[in-house]
Design an enzyme around this catalytic site. Structure first.
Site, mmCIF file in Angstrom:
data_model
loop_
_atom_site.group_PDB
_atom_site.id
_atom_site.type_symbol
_atom_site.label_atom_id
_atom_site.label_comp_id
_atom_site.label_asym_id
_atom_site.label_seq_id
_atom_site.Cartn_x
_atom_site.Cartn_y
_atom_site.Cartn_z
ATOM 1 N N HIS A 688 6.370 -4.781 -0.825
ATOM 2 C CA HIS A 688 7.614 -5.264 -1.396
ATOM 3 C C HIS A 688 9.136 -5.048 -0.964
ATOM 4 O O HIS A 688 8.917 -3.885 -0.467
ATOM 5 C CB HIS A 688 7.405 -5.535 -2.423
ATOM 6 C CG HIS A 688 7.013 -4.167 -3.285
ATOM 7 N ND1 HIS A 688 5.773 -3.461 -3.487
ATOM 8 C CD2 HIS A 688 7.815 -2.887 -3.731
ATOM 9 C CE1 HIS A 688 6.105 -2.210 -3.866
ATOM 10 N NE2 HIS A 688 7.710 -1.979 -4.276
ATOM 11 N N ASP A 690 12.004 -3.030 -2.956
ATOM 12 C CA ASP A 690 12.920 -2.816 -4.264
ATOM 13 C C ASP A 690 13.593 -2.911 -5.178
ATOM 14 O O ASP A 690 14.792 -3.268 -4.222
ATOM 15 C CB ASP A 690 12.892 -0.831 -4.801
ATOM 16 C CG ASP A 690 11.282 -0.309 -4.412
ATOM 17 O OD1 ASP A 690 10.279 -1.514 -4.838
ATOM 18 O OD2 ASP A 690 11.428 0.698 -4.108
ATOM 19 N N ARG A 750 -4.572 7.852 -10.172
ATOM 20 C CA ARG A 750 -3.600 7.417 -9.460
ATOM 21 C C ARG A 750 -2.575 7.666 -10.566
ATOM 22 O O ARG A 750 -1.807 6.694 -10.884
ATOM 23 C CB ARG A 750 -3.426 7.302 -7.953
ATOM 24 C CG ARG A 750 -2.076 7.845 -7.275
ATOM 25 C CD ARG A 750 -2.158 6.970 -6.220
ATOM 26 N NE ARG A 750 -0.532 7.491 -5.481
ATOM 27 C CZ ARG A 750 -0.090 6.437 -4.544
ATOM 28 N NH1 ARG A 750 -0.500 5.451 -4.221
ATOM 29 N NH2 ARG A 750 0.879 7.134 -4.283
#
Length: 759
Positions: A688, A690, A750
């Protein structure tokens, strides 16, 4: 009535007698007499105790070359409680006994003055010259307020200009004349000395026969009571005087009578030459205690008071152990009123219980602040081995490891290091007081706070951090209730008690609630030192202890401490060294957060616990839809949005300018969030772009310890960063060039913090 004709006038005999006496006295004290030599001056004072005020008086006398004979050193004070009632007769009795030795010394000039609340401003030559100019045998100090019997006011002669009423704190005159006055004393030690002298003065026959006058215009004696607005400091390059601006005079002696002790203390910081613009502080190195000459360091009780929720408390506790002072000489008394801080104290105890002597008093004791502080002071008072009592509140940041040594070396009974709030004038002392005992700004306050005037300053109020000699606690300060008084806070109560010795009745005393026990003044001065940089004072009023880690919100109120705790120690090297790495084209990698920051952010969002689940439908967003969703919590949800934006502007924007030369970010981000990757919920993120000009991506935990897998791949460059470092951030362009994906997390959890900057 007998009369006598004089020319065309017919006068009563007693009036003619007065005129005759006046003419005789005038002829006996003509102004063309030769100067009086200094050796013909005898300075007398009374002191039954060596108070700080007495030491200051003697210091000023020595500086200006006066020799002072002290009366009463072998006696206990029996002259009453002068600050609060009549008294002082003991002084007249002692003077009477002494003057018998000089009754025939026509050439001897005697200066008799108080000492506890007096300082010299001019030298003997000036004093004697001004005395001669009066052309009288005896000169008393004068003031504008009558004491102790205002019914005698009408008996005072009128004056065209100046002070009308007698003050007994200063007398100068020829020895036989003074002897003639005091030899009539037949009263008790606790009778009033000023009333005695007043009755002599208002008797016209005695006044003229003794040739007495008052120093109406403060040429020699300046009484401060009722005259505070008349005096100002007069600075010369190497000399400081008090100037009476009404009469344009420079008085030789300054007397802080009645309720003006704090004003005298202020003037005494400069007069006669204690501080000048050329010499700086001339008295700061007098009577120092040289620690290197001692067999062992003094023992210190460090009394810590946590009376309200306070930011950065764990750091405060650990910082105390960085004081350069033998730990075996330190004993800790810790009062904690806040349940919120019990976890911090428990951790501190577990870490240091084998190394330190500590006494804890917790919130379960339900002590008022005043009671807790009384208890702490008594903890030292009851220990004969306690040489010093070091009070420190939890909002104090001591950055100078030599603080204790520097304060002890000053050898004062009470002294504090000056600390201020960051970039503010708010400090831990007051330079002056209003008439009702509250804060007033002294003329020199700003100069002292900003370091334009450096020295050790006598002040009327100090708080937060101060050192008291243990011997003072066991002698002058042996009363056990200094911190509870009326509606005042505890520090105001302490300082007022030290200034005025107005000690509240102890619990259980039959004394009525409205009654207070007035003790004789102890004369203990409170000093503040700005000779060194000692630290700072934390604002606490906006601290919100409802958060798990409330310090995270302190970026606005306490920016220095926030940076010290939360910004990576190598952050500044971004701009001077080579800590910035570029693992992929235009993907920059640099340290930004400390490990503490990472841990607390994770704990804060996990405490909140409402994760989005990685669904495209998202009511938190405008439009309610996320094309590439993550399992996240927004900063707005935990109340960190404004803190985070400020962090971007303060710490990220300078890095962006360095790395993307010429681009000045607005530091604005609509989406700031913490992402959680787990194999069970969301392990990765598909490719993707941002919605940002640039993106920051900060690793919040450790690969190989907290999780396996993970990382970020940039497709255009076929480049991946697979070993993110805890506390380090990626910074990369958000649109067009840097299509990227989150690599799968294969085990563990994470966490990353992400911001889309300048969307």
């Amino acid at each position: 009535m007998a009369v006598q004709r004089l020319g065309h006038l017919t006068l009563p005999l007693h009036t003619l007698l007065l005129i005759t006496l006046l003419l005789l006295n005038a002829s006996a004290t003509t102004s063309d007499q030769p100067p009086i030599p200094n050796e013909n001056l005898l300075v007398l004072t009374v002191a039954t105790r060596e108070t700080d005020g007495f030491k200051r008086f003697m210091q000023t006398a020595k500086h200006l070359n006066y020799t002072v004979k002290v009366l009463g050193t072998e006696e206990e004070w029996s002259g009453g409680n002068i600050p609060h009632s009549i008294g002082g007769g003991q002084k007249v009795r002692l003077l009477k006994d002494e003057m018998q030795n000089y009754a025939d010394r026509d050439d001897l000039v005697v200066l008799f003055t108080d000492s506890y609340d007096v300082l010299f401003a001019g030298g003997p030559e000036e004093l004697l010259s001004k005395f001669q100019q009066f052309n009288h045998k005896v000169v008393f100090a004068a003031e504008g307020l009558i004491w102790p019997d205002n019914r005698l006011a009408e008996k005072y002669p009128n004056v065209r200009s100046g002070k009308r009423f007698l003050n007994s704190g200063g007398i100068i005159g020829y020895a036989p004349s003074i002897n003639r006055i005091v030899e009539k004393w037949q009263l008790q030690d606790n009778d009033d000395d000023q009333l005695f002298y007043t009755k002599v003065y208002v008797d016209a026959l005695k006044r003229l026969s003794l040739n007495i006058t008052l120093d109406h215009k403060s040429k020699i004696f300046q009484n401060l009571n009722g005259a505070a607005d008349e005096v100002e400091l007069h600075f010369e390059p190497t000399r400081v005087r008090t100037r009476n601006i009404i009469f344009d005079t420079l008085p030789v002696l300054i007397h802080g009578n009645r309720q003006t002790k704090h004003l005298l203390n202020y003037l005494g910081n400069y007069i006669p030459d204690a501080w000048t613009s050329e010499t700086g502080c001339t008295v700061c190195n007098e009577d120092l205690l040289d620690l290197s000459t001692l067999d062992e360091y003094p023992s210190v009780t460090v009394a810590i008071f946590i009376e309200r929720p306070t930011p950065f408390l764990p750091e405060f506790l650990e910082r105390l152990l960085t004081l350069d002072y033998p730990k075996e000489k330190l004993t800790f008394f810790i009062h904690n009123k806040e349940v919120y801080h019990e976890k911090h104290l428990h951790k501190f105890w577990e870490k240091h219980k084998g190394d330190l002597q500590m006494k804890f008093v917790g919130p379960e004791e339900v002590l008022s602040e005043g009671d807790a502080r009384n208890m702490g002071m008594d903890y030292c008072r009851q220990d004969p081995g306690c040489d010093y009592y070091f009070n420190i509140d939890s909002d104090v940041v001591l950055t100078n490891p030599d603080t204790l040594k520097l304060l002890i070396e000053q050898n004062r009974r009470i002294i504090a290091p000056m600390i201020t709030q960051y970039k503010k004038l708010w400090s831990n002392f007051w330079g002056a007081l209003t008439p009702d005992g509250y804060y007033a700004r002294s003329e020199d306050y700003v100069d002292i706070v900003e370091g334009n005037r450096v020295g050790v300053w006598n002040v009327p109020y100090l708080a937060h951090v101060y050192l008291i000699k243990g011997t003072a606690l066991r002698t002058e300060l042996k009363e056990k209730n200094y911190f509870n008084q009326d509606t005042m806070d505890s520090d105001m109560s302490l300082c007022r008690n030290l200034r005025e010795q107005r000690i509240e009745k102890e619990k259980g005393s039959p004394t009525p609630e409205s009654c207070h026990m007035f003790k004789p003044p102890k004369g203990i001065f409170m000093y503040i030192s700005n000779q060194h940089e000692f630290g700072r004072l934390l604002p606490t009023e906006n601290y919100n202890a409802s958060h798990v880690h409330a310090d995270l919100w302190e970026i606005f109120d306490n920016p220095l401490d926030w940076k010290e705790k939360y910004i990576h120690p190598n952050y500044s090297n971004i701009f001077t060294g080579k800590v910035v790495e570029e693992p992929c084209p235009d993907v920059f990698w640099f340290p930004i957060f400390s490990e503490t920051t990472c841990d607390e952010l994770v704990e804060e969002v996990e405490h909140y616990g409402v994760w989005s689940g990685g669904k495209s439908e998202d009511k938190r967003l405008v439009g309610g839809y996320e094309n590439v969703p993550t399992d996240d919590i927004h900063m707005t949800q935990v109340g960190l949005d404004q803190v985070w934006l400020h962090f971007i502007r303060e710490y990220i924007a300078p890095v962006a300018l360095k790395l993307f030369s010429g681009y000045h970010t607005k530091g604005f981000a609509m989406l700031n969030f913490i992402v959680k990757y787990t194999p069970e919920r969301q392990a990765y993120l598909k490719p993707h772009h941002d919605s940002s000009t640039f993106t920051i991506n900060i690793a919040l935990n450790n690969k190989g310890i907290d999780y396996q897998g993970g990382g970020c791949k940039f497709h255009r460059y076929n480049c991946a960063v697979e070993s993110p470092r805890k506390g380090w951030s990626f910074m990369h362009p958000g649109r067009l060039t840097h299509l990227h994906e989150g690599l799968p997390t294969t085990n563990g959890t994470r966490y990353i913090a992400v911001s889309f900057v300048d969307p």
